[in-house]
Write a protein that holds these residues in place. Structure first.
Motif, mmCIF file in Angstrom:
data_model
loop_
_atom_site.group_PDB
_atom_site.id
_atom_site.type_symbol
_atom_site.label_atom_id
_atom_site.label_comp_id
_atom_site.label_asym_id
_atom_site.label_seq_id
_atom_site.Cartn_x
_atom_site.Cartn_y
_atom_site.Cartn_z
ATOM 1 N N GLY A 233 0.879 -1.156 0.000
ATOM 2 C CA GLY A 233 0.000 0.000 0.000
ATOM 3 C C GLY A 233 0.910 1.197 0.000
ATOM 4 O O GLY A 233 1.985 1.134 -0.598
ATOM 5 N N ALA A 234 0.526 2.231 0.684
ATOM 6 C CA ALA A 234 1.402 3.393 0.773
ATOM 7 C C ALA A 234 2.641 3.001 1.561
ATOM 8 O O ALA A 234 2.576 2.132 2.432
ATOM 9 C CB ALA A 234 0.671 4.530 1.465
ATOM 10 N N ALA A 235 3.782 3.621 1.245
ATOM 11 C CA ALA A 235 5.018 3.325 1.955
ATOM 12 C C ALA A 235 4.846 3.652 3.426
ATOM 13 O O ALA A 235 4.318 4.710 3.764
ATOM 14 C CB ALA A 235 6.156 4.141 1.355
ATOM 15 N N PRO A 236 5.251 2.749 4.343
ATOM 16 C CA PRO A 236 5.083 3.039 5.770
ATOM 17 C C PRO A 236 6.055 4.123 6.233
ATOM 18 O O PRO A 236 7.050 4.402 5.560
ATOM 19 C CB PRO A 236 5.385 1.690 6.427
ATOM 20 N N GLU A 237 5.772 4.690 7.365
ATOM 21 C CA GLU A 237 6.653 5.679 7.996
ATOM 22 C C GLU A 237 8.024 5.020 8.225
ATOM 23 O O GLU A 237 8.109 3.933 8.811
ATOM 24 C CB GLU A 237 5.988 6.133 9.301
ATOM 25 N N ALA A 238 9.093 5.668 7.759
ATOM 26 C CA ALA A 238 10.419 5.054 7.749
ATOM 27 C C ALA A 238 10.916 4.705 9.147
ATOM 28 O O ALA A 238 11.678 3.761 9.312
ATOM 29 C CB ALA A 238 11.405 5.977 7.053
ATOM 30 N N HIS A 239 10.485 5.471 10.170
ATOM 31 C CA HIS A 239 11.012 5.233 11.517
ATOM 32 C C HIS A 239 10.078 4.377 12.367
ATOM 33 O O HIS A 239 10.301 4.225 13.559
ATOM 34 C CB HIS A 239 11.299 6.575 12.203
ATOM 35 N N ALA A 240 9.031 3.847 11.750
ATOM 36 C CA ALA A 240 8.067 3.048 12.514
ATOM 37 C C ALA A 240 8.720 1.792 13.091
ATOM 38 O O ALA A 240 8.427 1.378 14.203
ATOM 39 C CB ALA A 240 6.878 2.672 11.633
ATOM 40 N N THR A 241 9.610 1.171 12.331
ATOM 41 C CA THR A 241 10.316 -0.020 12.799
ATOM 42 C C THR A 241 11.800 0.330 12.941
ATOM 43 O O THR A 241 12.445 0.673 11.954
ATOM 44 C CB THR A 241 10.164 -1.174 11.792
#
Lengths: 223, 249
Positions: free
Chosen positions: B134-142
Motif C-alpha cells: 500500500g502506501a510506503a510506511p513511515e520510515a522510523h516506525a520499525t
C-alpha cells in the motif's frame, strides 16, 4: 529433520564438517600417541597395551578401542558418501568447461577430492599393515607395535606410501578445517584470520608429527 | 585499437556451439565492452551475417543483465559488470575470448545469452516478505540497529547477474542465495518468515540443479558488487538454526 539434512547440499556439507572434525580430533590423539616411539619400545608397547585396558573396569578389555573404531568407521563412511554424492552433483552442475581456462583456487582446495581418495586408500593399507598385519612386511607380532613400525618403515614402499598420505592429509586439513568452520556457521569476518591460522597450524603440526616417525626409523634414531 | 575476438556462437539451445574468430578494428579505449560488441554486430549485419546475441539492459552496472565470461573471468578482468568494463583494460592487438555463463542450471539460449530464470524461482521460494502493500510506511516506525541495516544493505546490493554461478567450479548458486537470504533475515520485516525463507530457498536452489559449495571462493572474487564469501557462512548458520527449529516442531 534427518531427511531434511541428508537431502540438502548444506546438510550433506554439515555431515562432512562434523565427521571431518571427529576424525581430526582422533588424528591429534593418534599423532601424540605415535610420538611415544621416541621414548623406546617399552613405553610405546606399554602405551599400546594401555589403549586396550582403557576404561577398565567399567569397560571390558579392548571395548574403548572398539567403540573408537566403530565411531571412526561411521565418520569415514559418512564423510566419503557425502563427498561422493556432492561431487557427483557438482560435476553435473557444471558439465561444460570454459575454453579459456583459469585456475585461482588454492592447491589445497583443488586437491580435496583426489586427496580424499588417496587418504581413503591409505587408511585401508594402514589397517592391513599395522592393525591386522595382513600386508605387513616380515613377521607381524601382535602386541609389539614398536617392532612392527620399524619393519614397515624399513621398506621403501612403506615410507613412500606413508609420506604421500601424510602430505595429502596436511593439504586436506588446511582447506578442510577452515571449510568445516564455514559450513557450521562458525566463521566470520573478524574470526577468519584466526581460523585460517588454526587450520594451517593443525595441518603443519600433524604433518610434522606423523612424518617424524618414518624419518626417525630411516635415520636410525628409532631402531 | 585492433582486436581479435573469439566468441562462442550457438544457433539455438539444442544446437552445437563453437568458438568463432572475428577481427574488429577502430575500437576506442573509451568504449565499453558492450559498445565494442555493438561495433562488431554492426559489421556482421552489414555483411549479412547473424549478429552475436548477448544480454544487456541498463548499461550502468545496476540491472544485472549483462553476463559474459571474458578471458575466463565472469564480467572480465575488472571488478565490475561487463557493461562497465572499458576497452582500456585491454591492449591493442589482444585476443579476447568471450563465452557465456556455464552451468547446467543456466542453459544457453543463443550465443552468449543464458536462461537465468532459475534465480527467479529461488526468489519466488522465499526472497520476499509477506506484507500488505500500500502506501510506503513511515520510515522510523520499525527501528533497525545500524549494524543490521548495514549488513542487510551490503547483501541487498546483489543484482542477481549470476557471475557467482559462472565463476564457481561447481556451478553453485550459494553466494546469490545467501545474499538474498541474509538481506531479509537480518531485518525485523523479514523475521516472521526467517526459517521458512532459508529452508525453502535452499531447497529450491538444490532442485534447480546448482552444485554444492566447496569454498573455493571464486564466486566472491567474481562478484561485481563485492558480496563477501562469509555471506555463505551466514546462510549456513541460518539454515542450521532453521533445520534445528523445524526438527523440534
Amino acid at each position: 529433520m534427518p531427511r531434511t539434512v541428508w537431502d540438502s547440499t548444506l546438510g550433506k556439507k554439515t555431515v562432512m564438517a562434523v565427521s571431518g572434525l571427529i576424525m581430526l580430533a582422533y588424528l591429534v590423539v593418534h599423532m601424540l600417541g605415535n610420538l611415544k616411539i621416541f621414548f623406546g619400545s617399552d613405553e610405546f608397547n606399554g602405551y599400546a597395551h594401555w589403549l586396550r585396558t582403557l576404561g577398565e573396569p567399567f569397560l571390558h578389555y579392548e571395548w574403548a578401542l572398539w567403540i573408537t573404531r566403530v565411531a571412526l568407521v561411521v565418520a569415514v563412511v559418512a564423510h566419503a558418501t557425502a563427498a561422493y554424492q556432492l561431487s557427483r552433483r557438482d560435476l553435473r552442475a557444471r558439465p561444460a568447461k570454459y575454453v579459456h581456462k583459469k585456475r585461482r583456487a588454492s592447491y589445497a582446495t583443488r586437491t580435496m577430492r583426489w586427496g580424499g581418495v588417496i587418504l581413503g586408500l591409505f587408511i585401508v593399507w594402514h589397517i592391513l599393515d599395522l592393525t591386522t598385519g595382513t600386508l605387513h612386511p616380515g613377521g607381524f607380532q601382535s602386541g609389539h607395535p614398536y617392532q612392527n613400525v620399524i619393519d614397515t618403515f624399513s621398506t621403501w614402499y612403506g615410507n613412500v606410501v606413508y609420506l604421500v598420505a601424510v602430505l595429502a592429509l596436511g593439504l586436506h586439513i588446511r582447506h578442510g578445517f577452515w571449510s568445516a568452520a564455514q559450513t557450521l556457521g562458525a566463521g566470520s569476518r573478524t574470526r577468519d584470520r584466526a581460523l585460517k591460522t588454526t587450520a594451517n597450524l593443525l595441518a603443519l603440526v600433524l604433518t610434522v608429527g606423523f612424518v617424524s616417525v618414518p624419518v626417525a626409523v630411516m635415520t636410525g634414531v628409532v631402531s | 585499437m585492433k582486436l581479435t575476438l573469439r566468441v562462442w556462437r550457438q544457433r539455438a539451445a539444442d544446437a552445437d556451439g563453437a568458438m568463432s574468430t572475428y577481427d574488429v578494428d577502430g575500437i576506442s579505449p573509451d568504449m565499453s565492452f558492450l559498445e565494442m560488441l555493438d561495433t562488431l554486430n554492426e559489421e556482421l549485419i552489414l555483411r549479412g551475417e547473424d549478429p552475436v546475441a548477448f544480454d544487456h539492459d541498463c548499461r550502468e552496472g545496476i540491472c544485472g543483465a549483462c553476463s559474459l565470461v571474458i578471458n575466463g573471468d565472469a564480467h572480465g578482468p575488472e571488478r565490475t559488470t561487463t557493461c562497465q568494463l572499458h576497452m582500456r583494460s585491454f591492449a591493442d592487438g589482444d585476443t579476447i575470448d568471450v563465452e557465456p555463463w556455464r552451468a547446467s542450471a543456466f542453459p544457453v539460449i543463443k550465443d552468449l545469452v543464458v536462461d537465468r530464470s532459475a534465480f527467479d524461482r529461488i526468489i519466488q521460494a522465499g526472497g520476499y516478505i509477506t506484507a500488505p502493500t500500500g502506501a510506503a510506511p513511515e520510515a522510523h516506525a520499525t527501528a533497525v540497529p545500524k549494524p543490521d541495516a548495514d549488513f542487510a544493505f551490503e547483501h541487498a546490493e546483489c543484482i542477481g547477474c549470476g557471475a557467482c554461478v559462472a565463476a564457481c567450479p561447481n556451478g553453485a548458486a550459494m553466494l546469490f542465495t545467501s545474499a538474498k537470504i541474509n538481506h531479509l533475515n537480518v531485518l525485523p520485516q523479514g523475521a516472521p518468515e526467517r526459517e521458512t525463507r532459508v529452508l525453502d530457498m535452499v531447497e529450491r536452489m538444490d532442485d534447480e540443479g546448482f552444485g554444492g559449495c566447496t569454498l573455493a571462493g571464486e564466486c566472491a572474487t567474481a562478484c561485481p558488487k563485492g558480496i563477501p564469501l562469509v555471506s555463505i557462512t551466514s546462510m549456513n548458520k541460518e539454515w542450521l538454526r532453521a533445520a534445528r527449529k523445524a526438527g523440534k516442531r
